[in-house]
Design a protein around this motif. Structure first.
Motif, PDB file in Angstrom:
ATOM      1  N   LYS A 256      -4.712  -3.098  -6.339  1.00  0.00           N
ATOM      2  CA  LYS A 256      -4.662  -1.794  -5.666  1.00  0.00           C
ATOM      3  C   LYS A 256      -5.444  -1.807  -4.359  1.00  0.00           C
ATOM      4  O   LYS A 256      -5.122  -1.067  -3.439  1.00  0.00           O
ATOM      5  CB  LYS A 256      -5.192  -0.704  -6.604  1.00  0.00           C
ATOM      6  CG  LYS A 256      -4.221  -0.424  -7.751  1.00  0.00           C
ATOM      7  CD  LYS A 256      -4.672   0.727  -8.624  1.00  0.00           C
ATOM      8  CE  LYS A 256      -3.554   1.098  -9.589  1.00  0.00           C
ATOM      9  NZ  LYS A 256      -3.958   2.156 -10.531  1.00  0.00           N
TER      10      LYS A 256
ATOM     11  N   HIS B 124      -6.444  -3.306  -0.781  1.00  0.00           N
ATOM     12  CA  HIS B 124      -5.721  -4.119   0.205  1.00  0.00           C
ATOM     13  C   HIS B 124      -6.563  -5.339   0.576  1.00  0.00           C
ATOM     14  O   HIS B 124      -7.579  -5.229   1.256  1.00  0.00           O
ATOM     15  CB  HIS B 124      -5.398  -3.302   1.471  1.00  0.00           C
ATOM     16  CG  HIS B 124      -4.661  -4.118   2.494  1.00  0.00           C
ATOM     17  ND1 HIS B 124      -3.291  -4.188   2.539  1.00  0.00           N
ATOM     18  CD2 HIS B 124      -5.105  -4.941   3.475  1.00  0.00           C
ATOM     19  CE1 HIS B 124      -2.917  -5.015   3.507  1.00  0.00           C
ATOM     20  NE2 HIS B 124      -4.007  -5.478   4.092  1.00  0.00           N
TER      21      HIS B 124
ATOM     22  N   HIS C 139      -0.458  -8.693   1.816  1.00  0.00           N
ATOM     23  CA  HIS C 139      -1.257  -7.989   0.802  1.00  0.00           C
ATOM     24  C   HIS C 139      -1.140  -8.874  -0.429  1.00  0.00           C
ATOM     25  O   HIS C 139      -0.028  -9.065  -0.951  1.00  0.00           O
ATOM     26  CB  HIS C 139      -0.693  -6.575   0.585  1.00  0.00           C
ATOM     27  CG  HIS C 139      -1.417  -5.751  -0.449  1.00  0.00           C
ATOM     28  ND1 HIS C 139      -1.730  -4.413  -0.243  1.00  0.00           N
ATOM     29  CD2 HIS C 139      -1.850  -6.063  -1.694  1.00  0.00           C
ATOM     30  CE1 HIS C 139      -2.342  -3.949  -1.351  1.00  0.00           C
ATOM     31  NE2 HIS C 139      -2.417  -4.933  -2.233  1.00  0.00           N
TER      32      HIS C 139
ATOM     33  N   CYS D  25       0.847  -1.205   0.000  1.00  0.00           N
ATOM     34  CA  CYS D  25       0.000   0.000   0.000  1.00  0.00           C
ATOM     35  C   CYS D  25       0.878   1.248   0.000  1.00  0.00           C
ATOM     36  O   CYS D  25       0.565   2.233  -0.677  1.00  0.00           O
ATOM     37  CB  CYS D  25      -0.945   0.004   1.201  1.00  0.00           C
ATOM     38  SG  CYS D  25      -2.327  -1.157   1.042  1.00  0.00           S
TER      39      CYS D  25
END
Ligand code: AMP
Ligand code: ZN
Length: 102
Positions: free
Chosen positions: A44, A46, A94, A7
């Motif tokens: 993109k 999370h 992630h 992120c």
């Protein structure tokens, strides 16, 4: 997510060169490559891991991105890897798909 390295890369808080980007995902070279070409495809949004994915469109979009990245990078023979959970070696919480090509 504030303490997530991917992120932070997406939000430009950590510098990194994107080798690919679209509306749903982006791709970077792995910092510690385990093959001649080692690219990470990252959504993109999370999402912690494959176990938390409830939108299969996200997976479809990532595979569409992989095809485009491989065409751009001249990758024809490759392996994909999705480490899911600490026991399987997932280090970054992630979701991401490794593209590995020699
Ligand atoms: P995994 O073990 O599946 O969670 O993979 C995480 C990957 O992220 C590892 O292959 C790391 O080398 C890679 N990685 C960690 N930090 C960075 C970074 N800042 N830029 C690029 N790749 C990274
Ligand atoms: Zn994240």
């Amino acid at each position: 997510m504030s303490d997530c390295i991917f992120c932070k890369i997406l939000n430009k808080e950590i510098p990194s060169k994107f080798v690919y980007e679209d509306e749903t995902c982006f791709a970077i070279n792995d910092i510690n490559p385990k093959a001649k070409k080692h690219i990470l495809v990252i959504p993109k949004v999370h999402v912690k891991s494959l176990n938390e994915v409830d939108d299969n469109m996200l997976i479809k979009n990532m595979f569409d991105a992989i095809k485009k990245i491989n065409a751009k990078e001249g990758i024809k023979d490759f392996r994909l890897q999705i480490n899911t959970g600490k026991g399987a070696g997932q280090e970054v919480d992630h979701l991401h798909i490794h593209i590995l090509a020699n």
